[in-house]
Scaffold this motif. Structure first.
Motif, short mmCIF file in Angstrom:
data_model
loop_
_atom_site.label_atom_id
_atom_site.label_comp_id
_atom_site.label_asym_id
_atom_site.label_seq_id
_atom_site.Cartn_x
_atom_site.Cartn_y
_atom_site.Cartn_z
N ARG A 41 52.27 19.87 62.84
CA ARG A 41 51.15 20.82 62.80
C ARG A 41 50.46 20.74 64.15
O ARG A 41 50.37 19.66 64.73
CB ARG A 41 50.14 20.48 61.69
CG ARG A 41 50.60 20.90 60.29
CD ARG A 41 50.54 22.41 60.14
NE ARG A 41 50.98 22.86 58.81
CZ ARG A 41 52.24 23.15 58.50
NH1 ARG A 41 53.19 23.01 59.39
NH2 ARG A 41 52.54 23.58 57.29
N ASP A 42 49.94 21.87 64.63
CA ASP A 42 49.28 21.84 65.93
C ASP A 42 47.98 21.04 65.84
O ASP A 42 47.41 20.85 64.77
CB ASP A 42 49.02 23.26 66.44
CG ASP A 42 48.01 23.97 65.59
OD1 ASP A 42 46.81 23.81 65.83
OD2 ASP A 42 48.44 24.70 64.65
N SER A 43 47.53 20.60 67.00
CA SER A 43 46.41 19.65 67.03
C SER A 43 45.13 20.28 66.48
O SER A 43 44.30 19.60 65.89
CB SER A 43 46.17 19.17 68.46
OG SER A 43 45.84 20.27 69.28
N VAL A 44 44.99 21.59 66.66
CA VAL A 44 43.76 22.22 66.18
C VAL A 44 43.72 22.22 64.65
O VAL A 44 42.71 21.90 64.03
CB VAL A 44 43.64 23.65 66.73
CG1 VAL A 44 42.39 24.30 66.20
CG2 VAL A 44 43.61 23.62 68.24
N THR A 45 44.85 22.56 64.05
CA THR A 45 44.94 22.52 62.60
C THR A 45 44.60 21.12 62.09
O THR A 45 43.87 20.95 61.11
CB THR A 45 46.36 22.91 62.14
OG1 THR A 45 46.63 24.23 62.58
CG2 THR A 45 46.50 22.83 60.63
N ALA B 198 44.54 14.89 48.31
CA ALA B 198 44.10 16.27 48.57
C ALA B 198 44.63 16.75 49.93
O ALA B 198 45.03 17.90 50.09
CB ALA B 198 42.57 16.34 48.55
N ALA B 199 44.63 15.84 50.91
CA ALA B 199 45.08 16.21 52.25
C ALA B 199 46.56 16.58 52.24
O ALA B 199 46.97 17.59 52.82
CB ALA B 199 44.85 15.05 53.21
N GLU B 200 47.36 15.78 51.55
CA GLU B 200 48.80 16.07 51.47
C GLU B 200 49.04 17.42 50.81
O GLU B 200 49.82 18.23 51.27
CB GLU B 200 49.50 14.97 50.67
CG GLU B 200 49.86 13.78 51.50
CD GLU B 200 50.73 12.83 50.72
OE1 GLU B 200 51.95 12.94 50.80
OE2 GLU B 200 50.14 11.99 49.99
N GLN B 201 48.29 17.61 49.73
CA GLN B 201 48.36 18.90 49.03
C GLN B 201 48.03 20.03 50.01
O GLN B 201 48.74 21.01 50.12
CB GLN B 201 47.33 18.88 47.89
CG GLN B 201 47.15 20.19 47.17
CD GLN B 201 48.01 20.23 45.92
OE1 GLN B 201 48.32 19.19 45.33
NE2 GLN B 201 48.43 21.41 45.53
N GLY B 202 46.94 19.82 50.76
CA GLY B 202 46.46 20.85 51.69
C GLY B 202 47.48 21.20 52.75
O GLY B 202 47.55 22.34 53.20
N LEU B 203 48.29 20.24 53.16
CA LEU B 203 49.27 20.49 54.21
C LEU B 203 50.30 21.53 53.78
O LEU B 203 50.85 22.25 54.61
CB LEU B 203 49.99 19.19 54.58
CG LEU B 203 49.16 18.17 55.35
CD1 LEU B 203 49.96 16.88 55.52
CD2 LEU B 203 48.77 18.73 56.71
N TYR B 204 50.56 21.58 52.50
CA TYR B 204 51.62 22.47 52.04
C TYR B 204 51.12 23.82 51.54
O TYR B 204 51.90 24.72 51.25
CB TYR B 204 52.44 21.78 50.93
CG TYR B 204 53.15 20.55 51.43
CD1 TYR B 204 54.34 20.68 52.16
CD2 TYR B 204 52.62 19.29 51.23
CE1 TYR B 204 54.97 19.54 52.66
CE2 TYR B 204 53.26 18.16 51.72
CZ TYR B 204 54.45 18.30 52.43
OH TYR B 204 55.08 17.20 52.92
N GLU B 205 49.81 23.89 51.44
CA GLU B 205 49.26 25.17 50.93
C GLU B 205 49.35 26.25 51.98
O GLU B 205 49.15 26.02 53.17
CB GLU B 205 47.78 24.97 50.54
CG GLU B 205 47.62 24.48 49.12
CD GLU B 205 46.19 24.08 48.83
OE1 GLU B 205 45.31 24.34 49.68
OE2 GLU B 205 45.97 23.49 47.77
N ALA B 206 49.60 27.46 51.51
CA ALA B 206 49.57 28.60 52.43
C ALA B 206 48.12 28.86 52.82
O ALA B 206 47.22 28.68 52.01
CB ALA B 206 50.14 29.83 51.73
#
Lengths: 468, 515
Positions: free
Chosen positions: B13-17, B81-89
């Motif tokens: 993921r890019d640094s800003v994300t 929650a963070a892991e979940q968030g990584l995969y969410e559109a």
């Protein structure tokens, strides 16, 4: 045409029930989302009112904006600061933002000044360098007073190499130092051995290679390159990835043709290729050239500089000469690198807001969806930002177009009157420096030019225009 | 304090994300520090420095590293929650593409280039600036705001006159331009009668009576309350007269004001004489002689002006749709009512109070008011009525710190109950104002209080007359007929105009004096 012969369309300012009533009765009414202009300063609000649609200001702004549009900055060369920047004599150090005394400088700027003194060899140790500055044996002057700009601390000392950009239309030259990369760098106040050594290498090897390269290449027009970068996801302030690549592509053939040594060329290429922000300083010099072309038009309310020294934020108008209109520089509530927070941040710093002043950076956010998350936003927010800036600017720059907005030109030429009237503050994409010297960049984000600067500027402009 | 790290392999993921994600995680309750980075050497070093990373567990530059410190349960939940968030559109909903609403007159004009009038109702401190901007942008102005300095009013009106723009106000409550009601205004039929008025309620009364009498309004220009002072010199009224004179749809002109400063009156009358159209002049309380001498039509009351205007517009004699009914004083001999002899007027419209004071003062002694005119006298204590008392409840002394009685009826309801309880009160006079800007149901708001007042008096053996009128039209949002029906049902004796209501009160009071 008399009012009674027209179909009535009302702009409603104040009680919204009145607009509702007009519409219920079948009339046309547009609601103005009003709040007291000039932050509620009644006197400034009245001064502003007298300048709205003033034919003298309108004409001056047309002239200033046309000069800005007509500028075609070209990269002409690279030179030693003392030899090319007017007025940079003896022990003088240029810095970012409006004028500031040594004692008042923020941590990163003091650190950068010490680094520059060490680099120049005016002192050999940090303590001695600090003492030199404290004794007043170094003169300080804003970059902007010398046709120059510099990111962050913006420190330029006589022996540093600087880009030379020229605008044939106005005949003016503008200057900017060279970008050192990220990490421990002078512009964030670092002044250790590795920093001084890098500066020395840049002043010798890199300068030599680039001199030879540019001699071989001839002048490079910067606007087309920046325009192309906008189409590739840069806004040429906080994102220069595409522009750096485009520049390097332009430089490689002449560099390889030049007489520079193969080792030096390899080192220069590695240095440039390893720094996504290498183009930033050229973008700034180009923007400075475009805006200097619009300077000194009597009566114009066009903003020609927005700059921060880490303590104060200042702006200049075309119609008010070299006057700075200043207020405390804001601390940026942005996104921070791991381990850092807003408590560590220095107030906003650097001349790089020259890009926004020229209609790029935050004003061209729609071009750079990749970095809109700095605002916690989406590409739609970026478009909204760019569109909002369209309401406080004199026009758009057809030379810089935005694919995401049907190739509309970027909004450009900030009109201080419109900022004050609408309260829509110029948006600035910015990096965040640690408040202590030398730690470096700790985050990035979006900030806004403070309203107080515009209140002062409009008041001062009004004072130059006699009541009709 | 616990710390936790998690590696997500080969997940770029890019640094800003990632900075964004870090910020979100840090903000969670119980999380003291959080960091999401690509596990480059530099980032790993930073995390170690920050004390967020005990061991890097062999993470490489293509791996995403989540590191958290804080309350044990909280960071575990945050990590999930963070892991979940990584995969969410990413969410696509937001208002980013919405149009920025205009925030200044200039922006409004850019978006609506055909706009031609600014209706300004900001606090008085900012009103001058907004009006000046509007004029400078070529807009006509209706300035509702009050508390604008006289010097500012002069400057605005001079600028407007020099640029052929209409400057209505400051302190202009009512106008009807091109059939569109502005501010506090009634919905009236369009027609050939043009009005220029310094008083908002005066314009409302005349325009709604014209409508009731079958006539119609071409334009109604408000000048604002200070226009006819010596300092301002009636600049807007003169502008209005000239504009109506030039307007082909206008066949009759009506001027409405309290008596202007004498030189101002002279100039306006002279210019009205040259309008080339019949002009009716209601300078309420002024000597009709000089007006008639110039060939203009003086009207004593607002109602007279409406009647005369409709007669001139339609060519038929305007009929007053009423004749004053015989007033029956209280049955003689009732003990409780012997002291009942006074009129108490509780007005929401200042001009109504003004007109009624003049009419009562002509026939009755001892008329008092907080805003006395004619033969009326100054009421010492505005909170205590004395003899015949007419109150302008919209006066500053009553509105300080509370809304105008046309919007908020509470003060009037309290006073109504107090007057009804006074054994000397024989008649209570009320005005009910409809139209845009007014209370949504003024009759409904006051009817129960009228019923209660009459009932309370009756319980004390008194017969209380509540006389009033509704200023409004059938097309008003509140609906004239329904409002009148509600008031009649509550026991109000309904007049059709302020003047008629005042005269009925005079007749009752006179009958009581004679009894």
């Amino acid at each position: 045409m008399p009012l009674f012969d027209q179909e009535l369309t009302v702009l409603n300012v104040g009680l919204s029930a009145f607009a509702d009533a007009i519409r219920l009765a079948g009339g046309k009414a547009v609601e103005i989302e009003w709040s007291p202009p000039a932050g509620g300063d009644r006197s400034a609000g009245l001064t502003l009112a007298r300048l709205v649609n003033d034919p003298r200001v309108e004409a001056a702004n047309r002239a200033a904006f046309a000069a800005y549009l007509a500028a075609e900055p070209v990269l002409e060369g690279i030179g030693r600061a003392a030899e090319v920047i007017p007025g940079l004599r003896g022990r003088t150090i240029l810095h970012a933002g409006p004028p500031i005394a040594w004692q008042k400088m923020c941590g990163p700027m003091q650190g950068a000044v010490i680094g520059a003194i060490l680099f120049e060899g005016w002192a050999s140790r940090e303590n001695a360098a600090r003492a030199l500055a404290e004794r007043g044996e170094v003169l300080f002057s804003p970059c902007h007073h010398h046709g120059a700009v510099g990111p962050m601390a913006g420190v330029i000392s006589p022996s540093m190499p600087v880009w030379i950009v020229r605008d044939p239309a106005s005949g003016r030259r503008s200057f900017c130092n060279l970008n050192e990369g990220l990490g421990k760098v002078l512009r964030f106040g670092a002044n250790g051995t590795e920093v001084i050594e890098r500066l020395a290498w840049m002043a010798t090897t890199l300068k030599t290679v680039l001199e030879a390269t540019l001699g071989e290449a001839g002048p490079i027009a910067l606007k087309p390159l920046m325009a192309q970068a906008l189409h590739m996801g840069d806004e040429v302030h906080n994102r220069n990835t595409a522009a750096t690549s485009l520049l390097l592509r332009r430089l490689l053939p002449p560099m390889l043709r030049s007489r520079a040594s193969r080792d030096d060329i390899a080192a220069a290429i590695a240095f440039i290729a390893g720094n996504d922000h290498f183009f930033l300083n050229l973008s700034m010099a180009a923007c400075k050239a475009m805006l200097d072309a619009a300077r000194d038009v009597a009566g114009s309310s066009m903003v020609v500089a927005m700059a921060r020294n880490g303590v104060e934020f200042g702006i200049q108008l075309s119609g008010t000469g070299d006057c700075w209109f200043m207020t405390a520089s804001p601390v940026v509530d942005g996104l921070y690198f791991p381990g850092y927070s807003i408590a560590d941040a220095a107030p906003d710093l650097g001349d790089s807001a020259i890009t926004e002043t020229a209609g790029l950076g935050g004003f061209a956010m729609a071009a750079a969806p990749a970095i809109v998350k700095f605002v916690g936003g989406t590409p739609d927010d970026a478009i909204a930002n760019t569109r909002a800036m369209g309401h406080v600017t004199l026009g758009s720059n057809g030379g810089f177009t935005l694919p995401a907005m049907n190739f509309a030109g970027t909004p450009a030429g900030i009109d201080a009157r419109r900022v004050l009237d609408s309260g829509l503050l110029p948006v600035i994409n910015t990096g965040i420096a640690h408040r202590q010297a030398g730690i470096g960049q700790i985050g990035a984000g979006i900030t806004h030019a403070p309203l107080a600067c515009f209140t002062q500027a409009v008041t001062a402009l009004a004072a130059t225009l006699p009541d009709e | 304090m616990a710390s936790l790290a998690k590696i997500v392999r080969n997940f770029y993921r890019d640094s800003v994300t990632l900075m964004h994600l870090s910020a979100r995680l840090s903000a969670l309750p119980g999380v003291s520090q959080a960091s999401a980075v690509m596990a480059s050497e530099r980032n790993l070093a930073l995390l170690r420095e920050a004390g967020l990373l005990a061991s890097d567990a062999g993470a490489g530059p293509n791996d995403l590293l989540l590191a958290l410190a804080g309350d044990e349960a909280a960071i575990a939940a945050a990590l999930a929650a963070a892991e979940q968030g990584l995969y969410e559109a990413p969410s696509t909903e937001n208002g980013g593409r919405q149009q920025q609403p205009p925030r200044s007159l200039e922006m409004g004009l850019e978006e609506t280039p055909g706009a031609n009038l600014a209706l300004i109702s900001t606090p008085g401190d900012y009103a001058t600036a907004e009006a000046m901007k509007a004029l400078r942008l070529g807009l006509h102005v209706m300035l509702f705001s009050d508390n604008v300095p006289v010097a500012d009013e002069i400057a605005l009106k001079r600028y407007a006159a020099a640029h052929a723009l209409m400057m209505m106000g400051p302190d202009c409550g009512t106008a009807i331009i091109g059939g569109v009601p502005l501010g506090f205004a009634n919905v009236v039929r369009r027609g050939g009668i043009g009005l220029v008025g310094a008083s908002g309620t005066g314009l409302q009364q005349v325009s709604s009576l014209i409508d009731r009498l079958g006539g119609g309004i071409s334009q109604a220009v408000g000048t604002g309350g200070h226009d006819l002072s010596a300092e301002i010199g009636g600049m807007t009224m003169r502008q209005g007269v000239a504009a109506l004179a030039a307007d082909t749809a206008t066949r009759v002109i009506v001027l409405i004001s309290k008596p202007p400063a004498p030189p101002v009156a002279a100039q306006i009358l002279e210019e009205a004489r040259q309008a080339g159209k019949p002009v009716i002049v209601t300078f309420i309380g002024a000597d009709p002689g000089p007006i008639a001498a110039l060939g203009l039509t003086p009207a004593k009351t607002l109602e007279d002006a409406a009647v005369a205007a409709v007669a001139l517009e339609t060519g038929r004699r305007g009929e007053r749709s009423h004749s004053l009914p015989e007033e029956r004083p209280r049955p003689a001999g009732e003990e409780g009512s012997r002291r009942q002899r006074y009129v108490r007027g509780l007005y929401s419209g200042g001009t109504f109070c003004y007109e009624a004071s003049l009419l009562l003062g002509e026939s009755l002694p001892d008329v008092f008011s907080n805003t006395p005119v004619g033969n009326a006298l100054k009421l010492d204590n505005v909170w205590q009525s004395h003899a015949h008392t007419l109150l302008d409840l919209g006066d500053d002394v009553f509105t300080r710190g509370r809304p105008h009685p046309m919007i908020d009826p509470r003060l009037r309801l309290e006073r109504l109950a107090a007057e009804a309880g006074d054994p000397e009160t024989a008649v209570i006079l009320l005005d009910i104002v409809l139209g845009y800007g007014a209370h949504p149901d003024p009759a409904g708001a006051i009817a129960p209080a009228i019923e209660a007042a009459i009932a309370a008096a009756r319980a004390s053996g008194r017969q209380l007359a509540v006389v009033g009128f509704v200023c409004g039209t059938a097309a008003d949002p509140q609906n004239l007929e329904q409002q009148e029906a509600r008031l009649t049902a509550a026991g109000m004796k309904l007049a059709q105009s302020n003047a008629e209501a005042a005269r009925r009160a005079v007749r009752i009071a006179t009958a009581l004096r004679g009894a």
